[in-house]
Every structure is written in C-alpha cells, then in structure tokens.
Design a protein around this motif. Structure first.
Motif, PDB file in Angstrom:
ATOM      1  N   THR C  93     -12.325  -3.979   2.816  1.00  0.00           N
ATOM      2  CA  THR C  93     -11.867  -2.845   3.615  1.00  0.00           C
ATOM      3  C   THR C  93     -12.447  -1.582   3.028  1.00  0.00           C
ATOM      4  O   THR C  93     -12.473  -1.396   1.815  1.00  0.00           O
ATOM      5  CB  THR C  93     -10.332  -2.761   3.620  1.00  0.00           C
ATOM      6  N   ARG C  95     -12.645   2.183   2.128  1.00  0.00           N
ATOM      7  CA  ARG C  95     -11.795   3.349   1.907  1.00  0.00           C
ATOM      8  C   ARG C  95     -12.269   4.464   2.833  1.00  0.00           C
ATOM      9  O   ARG C  95     -13.469   4.590   3.098  1.00  0.00           O
ATOM     10  CB  ARG C  95     -11.899   3.793   0.449  1.00  0.00           C
ATOM     11  N   LYS C  96     -11.354   5.224   3.346  1.00  0.00           N
ATOM     12  CA  LYS C  96     -11.652   6.332   4.249  1.00  0.00           C
ATOM     13  C   LYS C  96     -12.189   5.867   5.601  1.00  0.00           C
ATOM     14  O   LYS C  96     -12.700   6.661   6.364  1.00  0.00           O
ATOM     15  CB  LYS C  96     -12.638   7.317   3.625  1.00  0.00           C
ATOM     16  N   LYS C  99      -8.816   2.394   9.741  1.00  0.00           N
ATOM     17  CA  LYS C  99      -8.507   0.980   9.543  1.00  0.00           C
ATOM     18  C   LYS C  99      -8.258   0.232  10.851  1.00  0.00           C
ATOM     19  O   LYS C  99      -8.778  -0.858  11.064  1.00  0.00           O
ATOM     20  CB  LYS C  99      -7.282   0.840   8.644  1.00  0.00           C
TER      21      LYS C  99
ATOM     22  N   GLU D   4      -6.620  10.661   3.572  1.00  0.00           N
ATOM     23  CA  GLU D   4      -7.667  10.286   4.516  1.00  0.00           C
ATOM     24  C   GLU D   4      -7.886  11.365   5.564  1.00  0.00           C
ATOM     25  O   GLU D   4      -9.007  11.663   5.945  1.00  0.00           O
ATOM     26  CB  GLU D   4      -7.282   8.983   5.214  1.00  0.00           C
TER      27      GLU D   4
END
Lengths: 160, 152, 363, 376
Positions: C93, C95-96, C99, D4
């Motif tokens: 997965t 990051r950033k 998702k 994020e």
C-alpha cells in the motif's frame, strides 16, 4: 485535389511499410529452425567453451602432482586488483642452500577481472585459465581458492 | 599548419605566452587573467578558428594546479594545448570558458568536483559526480581516505 | 442447415428446467446465476492465463526464442505458476495514496472486461444473455474500463502513473469512436444489433465476404482501434515501459497487478471475439453460396471450434502487430484516430449506406 | 488521515511538474538521472545528474602500472572495450617511441571495427526497444553473438577483452581469425537489410524520429558532440580520418556524414557505419600481412619518460582522448580520460526542450549514451 491524393498515397505507403515489417516477424514465426535459444543446463554436455576462454585461474598439475610455480610472486605484483596472494616458504635443500618454494598460492576469484596479466607475466608458465564458467557458490569464502594442490611440489625438484 | 607558423600567429595574439616543446601539439602557457581573451581570439581569428575543445583536464602539481585545454580546429585540423597555472594551491581560480565552448561548462564542473579548481564566472559551479556534501577533492594528491583507498 | 445439429440450446434449456422443477423460482434463479457466474469466472481465468502464455510463445517464436518451456510440458502451466506467485506477493500500500480509489481501481477494470463477455455467443445457443442491443451493450461496458485506469493512475500518487492514465483517457475516449463506427458498418448491412441474429445472418457467407470492400476496411479499422482500446502495443502508451516505467499500474503489486494484467488480455479477447462475431461470422461455419458439398463438410466442425478458431486468428493478428511495430507518440496516436481512422470510417459508412440502399452486396 | 490531506494541499503550491527519469529507468540504459520538468507531456527543461557509478578510474590509474591500467579502461565504455584498450596502449607506445609490428596494427584495427559493429548492433537493439519495438532487441543480440564468438575465440573474453597491451597484443589471434570474420561479414550482409525493413522503413519509426531533436553543426562542435551523433550533424570529427592511427592510414574508407542532424540521421549514420565497417574489415583483412609477430619488444617494467602525451581514438560513440602526464615513474602522474559520452550527454537539455516525453527517450537513445563512460 493534390493534397487528397497525397493523403491517400500516404496511407497506402504507410500501410505497405507496416506490412513489410510484418513479413519479417512473420517469417521468423514460422521458421522454427532459426531459433537461437540454447537450453542451458540440458546442453551442458555439448557446451564447449573456446580454448582461450578465461574461466578461472588454475595452476596445472601433472599426473604426479607436480606444478611449475616457484613462488616468485611476479603474478602477485602484476595483478591490478590484488586478487593473488603468494605465500612462499623457505626450505633448506640437500646442498645446504636455502631455497624459496611456494607455500600457498591464494587466488580470490571474487576480485579477479580476468585481465590475464598473471598468466602472461608468469616466467615459468605455471598459471593458466580453465574453461570453468559456473562460478556461483553459496558462500563467499568459497571464492577464495588455493591453487597449488596439497602435497604438490615443483617439477624441477624431480629432475634434481 | 606547422607548429612554427602557429607559434608566430600566437605570439602576435599574446606576446607574453610561453611555449613548451612537445612532439605532438604546441603547448602554450597563458597567464590566468589573459586566458579568456586569448581563447576568444583563438576561436575568432579567421585563419586559426580553434572551435572544438576536445579535452579539458586539471593536473595537480606540488605547488600549483594547471588546467589544460586541448583545442583543435574542425576546419583546418590544427591543434593546440593551452595551459593555465593557478596561483598556489590554497584558492585556485581560473576564468571559465563556458561562453566560448559550451562543453567547457561541464568539463569545468568535473575539474572543480575532483580537483577543487574554482572557475570564476561559471554559471553553475556544482559538483558533478560526487554529492554536494562531499568533503575534499579526490583527485588531489594529498587527498586521504583511509577507508576506501588502499595504498599499494 | 447442417450446423444446427450442434445447437446447444436444448442442453441449456434442460439445465434451466431441471433447476426450476426442483427449486422454488427464487432459488432456481439464484442457483442459475451462481452457476453462470462460476462458469464464466473459470472461463475467464483460464482464457486470461492461456492468452498470456500464448502471447509469450508467439512473441518468443517471432524473436527466435523458445519462450516459456520449464514449467510443465512446453511451459503449459507457466502462467498458472505465475498467478500463484502473484497471489503470494505482498500487496504494497502506497503511503499518501488515495486508499479507497487505489484499491477499487483494479476491480473496476476487471469487472468492465468481465461484463462484456456475457453477451458473446460462443456457439449456437451458448450465450449467457442475448440482448437485442448486444453490440451496443459490449461497447458500453467495455468503455467503463477507462474509468478504472484513470482512477488507478490518479490514486497512485505517482507522476508516471498520472501521465499514463491521462494518455489512456485521451486514447480510449477517441478510439471508442472508431470502434463504434466500424461496427456500425456491419449493423447497417445486417440491420440488427442483436449478436445472435447477426451471426444467423451470416449463414450464407460471412459479412467480410458479403460486404466486400467496406467490410474489409471496417474490419481492419476495428482491429486497429480495438488494439488501441485495449492499450496494447503499438498503442500501449498508457504503459509505455520505456517512457513511463509501467504507466498507470506502476505502483500496483501482487494480485492487483495481476488484475490489470488479466484485464488487458481479456479485453483483447473481447475485441477479438467481437471482431470474429461481427465480421467473420462468429460460430458460423465457412459457407460458400452454391457449394453444398463444401458447406456440409464445414458443418461437421462444431461451431465452438469455429468461434475459437476465428478469435484466435484475430488475437494472433493483434499479437503480430504488437511484436512488430514501435510505439506511437501521443500526438501521432490522436492524429491517427482523428485524421485517418475517423474520416475513413465516416466515408465508409456513407458508402455502406449507399451500397445497402442500392443492394450492391452479396445477399 | 489529517496528514494525508495536508500533502494534497502542498502539491498545489508547486506549479512545476518534475519527474525523475532514473536512476533506475528503462530508457536511461544505466544509472543516470534526468530531472525533467514537464508541462503536460512537453519537456520544459532537463537537468542530467550523473555520478551514480563514479568509480574514480582516473584516481585508480595513478597507482597502477601501464599494463594494469588497460583492464580499467575496459570498464569505461564497456561496449567499445577494445578501442579503449587501444587508446591507452597507443598513448604509451607514442610516449616510448615504439613502432609496433605492422600485423599488430591491422589486428587492432580489425578488432576495433568488429567492436564498432557489435556496439552499434547493441545500440540498434536498445534504440528499437526505447521506441517500443521489442523484437528489434532480440534480432540485434542474435547477430551480435556472432561477433562476441569471434572475440571469445581470439581474446578469451566476450565483452571486456583487455586484449591490447602496450607494445602489441596479449597473445596472437586464433588461426581461424580471418575466416570467422569473413563468415560473419557474409552472414551479416544478409541480415542487415532486415533491420531496415523491420525498423528504418517503418512509417511509425519514421514519424517518431524525423525532424526530431535537430542539432546544428555549430551546436555539435560547441558541445563537443563526436562520433556518429556529431557526424549526423555534419561535424567531420572521425579521428580515424583526422588523426589516423593503427592501420587506418593504410586503407581508404568513407566517412559517414549527414547534415540534417536529427534523430533519424543519427540513426542512419550508425546504420551506415555498420555497412562501412564491413567494407573496412574486408579491406583490412585483404591487406593484413601473414606471420605470427604479435608484439614489439618491450621492457618488463614500462616507465614513460617525463612529459605529457595525448592520444585520440575513435570509439563507437565518439572520440576518446587519453591524456597521460608522466613524471618518469612506472605509474602515471595523472591520467585523464576524455570520454565521448560525457560530452554527448550534456547536449540533452538543448535537444529535448519543447519536445514530448516520448521524444526525450528517442533522443537520448539516438545519442547512444553508455553511463559508465560518463561517470568513469
């Protein structure tokens, strides 16, 4: 009008050039006899390297376990990477003179670049390249080799 | 063009130029402050036209650095070697030739990177091979790196 | 007609009746749906995996190589081994990354290609659903895939992926036109959008023969545009491994990568199936009007063999193209569509309309 | 989650869309990094970053004797290893004023030309692959294998030969040498037209390369672009003609020159060079004297007299210059290698600005960069 003609001619020329390219790949698709792949581990028996192939450094020994190295260390001096270490011993000959003989001739395969200077410079032609090319080992220490067999001695000693 | 003829032409351009005899090329030693003007005239003089810099190297001597320019003429085929001595080893400075030969910009960066010769007026004098945080200039004779350099 | 002895409709009907007679109508319906789903899933997986193997073999032979030959006899289970390898790999997965979209994208792509298969008639009486707008349906669902690609490129938070996705968007949206228009040629000829009647209409001869020049032209335009729509070489700009490393699926790993990979091959299969069905008569055997003996002989070969043979031919053509040509640049790709394929198609449609009106085709 | 969201906001503040092509990228052919600023698909500017595999060969040479240096020069431009060896050897011979036997000169030139063909074949593979034609890669490698076999038969190694030593050759060539080269020429003459059919004539290839990355003659000279890339722009920089060495003065050959200077003509120059190299090979083989002398008389320890020596050699990618400063020892005081790719690399920014990212790949492929040669 000319531009329309050029447009159509361009299409046909382009398609023709593409078709010509496809004939090449199409030709090889049906010519299975042109396949160049060798099935490596299976053809090991047939696989023959060229005589001069520089596989790895060896010190040829004859049937009676004699070699030609007198331990002068010129190969060590000539090696650009320090992949050869010559450790020589001193012995006292029967005439009472001290004489240098080879103790261990250490060869680091992991550092060797196969330039061939050691073989070329050896004054007594004691070194050679073998045709061995499968060098992979699981332990790096195994790449450090001792070239003179245990118990071997200089071929000149036999003559004396 | 023969070396003698070339020599005459160069003396006319730069009277204080020193010459060194060399079998291959004509060596000219030029003071650093005159270098830029001299090379410009080398390139622009009609019957010289030294327009192709094919090698630029720096040499580390015990007391000074030299920067060596191998220049040839793509039209006439004659070549010349121009050498510049720096003023000592502490703060070596040589004028940049990037505006005469575009390739010099990058060769100068290399010399700066490995020998630490600073090229004045250079537009982008950064290290080219090593990272910017590298300490020292590896091609200098007094460069010490006990971990990576094994003395023979 | 001789080919009717291979009609599979009685078989499918008997299964249907068996289910409905033993179960209540709701459960029978569900059981039937599940059965069809499972059959298609297995079919999909097998076809997808063996297309990968076929591609590797074809390209190997074209390049003077042998290709996969270690796992199984002549490498036949190589791709199955690859699938297991991919299943066992870690799903990295990012990051950033976004998702939800990142995880959903491979499913959109694979479902889009999955949906299209439903309407394909594989043999006489062997199709999951016989829409009266079959061609339209296939075109509609197969273009959903681009959404998945765009989402994948966007959500990966990778600049290469984004460029790849944007290229893919521009490419698929434009080539959709050519695909539709070239199919329209045959639709005008046959007067139907339903795939089963389209196949039946080719009982005397295939459309590529009956429809002569415009149909042949439309066939090649369709194969070109179809290749572009499936993001295959020489139109593989979305992946373009020498420019964008892997394009929109740079950041995917494991089974999610496998989904993109399989979807590409299934899309190729879908395009080839449509080309075979519409232009080359689908499961219809080769019939030449006036040659009864020959036609009867051809009828002995089961329709499913005909169907897969024709599909394999188109797939081979697409592979041949891919492994011969260098890749186009994005502006040349769009030029090809808007300056060449689309005008040719439009002219072609006008010509076809005229031909059909005047009856200048083999009836 | 909040972190994020913050990142997405930060991205908007940076209007430049910079992508890093490399250090690991399929089209840089090694560990080279292009920092490319994009506007859509168009390249705004490009900054090459090199040095990822800088090994300090020049520094290493300062502690090695001249015969030992040879094996390091193999590792500059590994695809023209023979020419690199030859360059250092010629420079040492020039310094010592040694005339090598005639036969050695011929063998050196023959091997150089073979190596040039092999290098161009590999370049052709890679260029085809850069443009997306993967099949090219295998055809090129298939034919290159034949040359590597010739090298292996005579030199003992396929890629990094270390076959030329100061004063001559490592050992004599194989007895089959002449015949195997003649066989190869016969074989390759038949297959080279296939390369043209597959790639050169292809309409997609033509559109991808024509009028792309145009380099004028002035730019080529100014940036020091040598080799086929420079000659495609009309810069007559062939060292084999300018400062002939080895056996090149004895034969007559054509220098491939084009004036267009675009990617297609850089490609064409290399393709023509393969044809020309085969002609040169035949001429050299015809004139090559018989015998078995393969080296001049050399002292066991080579010490160069004090002074500075320069030797230029034409490698497959351009001009290799070896500049030796000697202080009379058995090791050089300073050894500078003027490698062709180092100069060729830095014209990339000038050539690619304003073109598409796919063109960048084509242009960098047409310059035929070999990264160890840049980094040394």
């Amino acid at each position: 009008m000319k531009s329309i003609f050029d447009y159509i001619a361009g299409i046909f020329k382009g398609v023709w050039s593409l078709l010509k390219g496809m004939t090449i790949t199409g030709k090889y698709f049906i010519r299975l006899d042109k396949i160049v792949t060798q099935k490596y581990p299976e053809n090991r028996k047939k696989l023959k390297m060229y005589d001069r192939f520089k596989g790895e450094l060896i010190m040829p020994h004859d049937a009676n376990n004699f070699h030609k190295c007198n331990g002068c260390g010129i190969c060590e001096m000539n090696c650009p990477n320090g992949s050869i270490e010559v450790i020589s011993d001193k012995i006292i000959t029967s005439e009472g003179k001290s004489k240098r003989i080879i103790g261990t001739h250490i060869y680091h395969l992991s550092m060797c670049t196969f330039c061939g200077l050691c073989v070329k410079s050896c004054p007594s032609n004691a070194l050679a390249f073998s045709q061995e090319f499968e060098h992979a080992v699981f332990d790096r220490n195994k790449l450090t080799k001792v070239l003179n067999n245990p118990g071997s001695s200089l071929v000149k000693d036999l003559a004396e | 063009m023969e070396q003698e003829q070339l020599k005459e032409k160069i003396v006319a351009l730069l009277p204080e130029a020193e010459f060194m005899t060399n079998k291959q090329y004509l060596d000219v030693i030029v003071p650093a402050n005159k270098l830029h003007a001299f090379v410009t005239s080398l390139k622009e003089t009609n019957d010289l036209k030294f327009d192709y810099l094919f090698c630029l190297s720096g040499v580390d001597w015990p007391n000074y650095f030299t920067v060596v320019y191998h220049i040839t003429s793509s039209e006439y085929g004659h070549s010349i070697v121009v050498k510049v001595k720096t003023d000592g080893r502490e703060n070596p400075e040589v004028p940049s030739l990037f505006d005469i030969y575009a390739t010099a910009e990058f060769h100068e960066r290399e010399v700066y990177d490995l020998l630490g010769v600073k090229f004045t007026n250079h537009p982008d004098l950064r290290r080219i091979f090593l990272e910017d945080t590298w300490v020292g200039y590896p091609l200098r004779k007094d460069y010490k790196d006990e971990i990576n350099i094994i003395e023979r | 007609m001789g080919y009717q002895k291979y009609d599979l409709a009685p078989l499918t009907h008997s299964i249907d009746q068996f289910l409905y007679s033993h179960l209540s109508s709701t459960w029978a319906f569900l059981a039937e749906m599940t059965l069809i789903g499972v059959v298609f899933l297995i079919f999909y997986a097998v076809i997808g995996l063996y297309l990968v193997l076929a591609e590797r073999k074809v390209c190997a032979f074209m390049q003077n190589r042998i290709g996969p030959n270690r796992v199984g006899w002549f490498g036949v289970i190589q791709t199955i081994a690859d699938l297991f390898k991919l299943l066992l790999k870690e799903l990295i997965t990012i990051r950033k990354a976004d998702k939800l979209l990142f995880n959903i994208a491979p499913f959109i792509v694979i479902i889009a290609s999955f949906l299209g298969i439903a309407a394909i008639p594989f043999a006489m009486g062997l199709h999951a659903i016989d829409f009266n707008i079959g061609i339209f349906y296939i075109m509609a669902v197969s273009s959903v895939g681009v959404v998945g690609i765009l989402i994948a490129g966007w959500s990966s938070n990778n600049k290469y992926s984004l460029i790849g996705a944007m290229r893919s968007g521009a490419q698929i949206v434009s080539y959709e036109l050519s695909v539709g228009l070239s199919l329209l040629v045959i639709v005008i000829y046959s007067g139907t959008l339903q795939l089963s009647t389209l196949v039946e209409s080719q009982a005397d001869a295939w459309w590529i023969i009956k429809g002569h020049i415009p149909a042949i032209l439309a066939f090649f335009v369709f194969v070109t545009a179809g290749t572009a729509e499936t993001n295959r070489g020489p139109f593989d700009l979305a992946e373009a491994e020498s420019e964008l490393t892997a394009g929109f699926h740079t950041e995917y790993s494991g089974i999610k990568f496998a989904f993109f990979f399989l979807a590409e091959y299934m899309n190729m299969f879908l395009v080839a199936s449509v080309a075979a069905t519409v232009f080359l008569g689908g499961w219809m055997p080769l019939h030449i009007p006036g040659m009864e003996g020959f036609n009867n002989a051809m009828d002995f070969i089961p329709p499913i063999v005909w169907y897969f043979g024709k599909t394999a031919f188109v797939i081979f053509l697409m592979m041949w193209i891919k492994w011969t040509f260098p890749r186009l640049r994005i502006d040349q790709l769009l030029n090809l569509e808007w300056k060449y394929l689309l005008p040719i198609n439009l002219v072609n449609i006008v010509v076809v309309a005229l031909i059909v009106l005047m009856g200048w085709y083999i009836k | 989650m909040s972190e994020e969201k913050k990142v997405i906001v930060e991205l908007d503040e940076n209007p430049e869309y910079i992508i890093n092509m490399g250090p690991q990228h399929p089209s840089t052919h090694g560990v080279l990094r292009f920092e490319v600023s994009l506007q859509g698909e168009t390249v705004k500017y490009l900054i090459p970053h090199c040095g990822y595999i800088h090994r300090g060969i020049e520094k290493m040479c300062e502690s090695l004797t001249y015969p030992q240096i040879i094996h390091l020069t193999d590792r500059l431009d590994y695809l023209s290893a023979h020419m690199n060896n030859e360059a250092v050897s010629l420079c040492v011979e020039k310094a010592l004023d040694i005339e090598v036997p005639e036969r050695v000169k011929y063998i050196r030139s023959i091997l150089s030309e073979l190596n040039r063909i092999a290098s161009h074949q590999l370049w052709w593979c890679a260029f085809g692959m850069d443009l997306g034609g993967l099949t090219c890669f295998f055809y090129g490698l298939r034919d290159r294998e034949k040359i590597l076999d010739i090298f292996e038969e005579s030199c003992g190694s396929r890629l990094l030969h270390s076959f030329v030593v100061p004063g001559g050759l490592m050992h004599d060539v194989h007895p089959n040498f002449k015949q195997s080269i003649r066989d190869f020429i016969k074989y390759f003459r038949k297959l080279l037209p296939e390369y043209d059919t597959l790639l050169t004539g292809n309409v997609i290839f033509q559109n991808r390369t024509r009028d792309l990355g145009i380099m004028s003659k002035e730019t080529a000279i100014n940036y020091g672009i040598t080799g086929p890339s420079g000659r495609a722009s009309g810069f007559a920089c062939d060292v084999r003609k300018v400062e002939p060495y080895s056996a090149y003065p004895y034969i007559d050959f054509k220098e491939i020159l084009y004036t267009e200077g675009d990617t297609f003509h850089r490609y064409k120059a290399r393709m023509d060079e393969m044809w020309e190299s085969m002609v040169i090979l035949e001429k050299l083989l015809d004139k090559m004297p018989d015998g078995n002398d393969y080296t001049a008389k050399m002292k066991p320890v080579i010490k160069l007299p004090e002074g500075e020596y320069f030797q230029r050699v034409e490698t497959a990618r351009g001009e290799l210059g070896v500049y030796i400063v000697s202080d009379g020892n058995k090791t050089p005081y300073r050894l500078k290698l003027r490698t062709p790719n180092f100069s060729n690399l830095f014209v990339m920014n000038k050539l690619t600005a304003g073109y598409k990212i796919a063109d960048l790949v084509a242009i960098s492929g047409s310059l035929d960069l070999v990264i160890p040669d840049i980094d040394r």
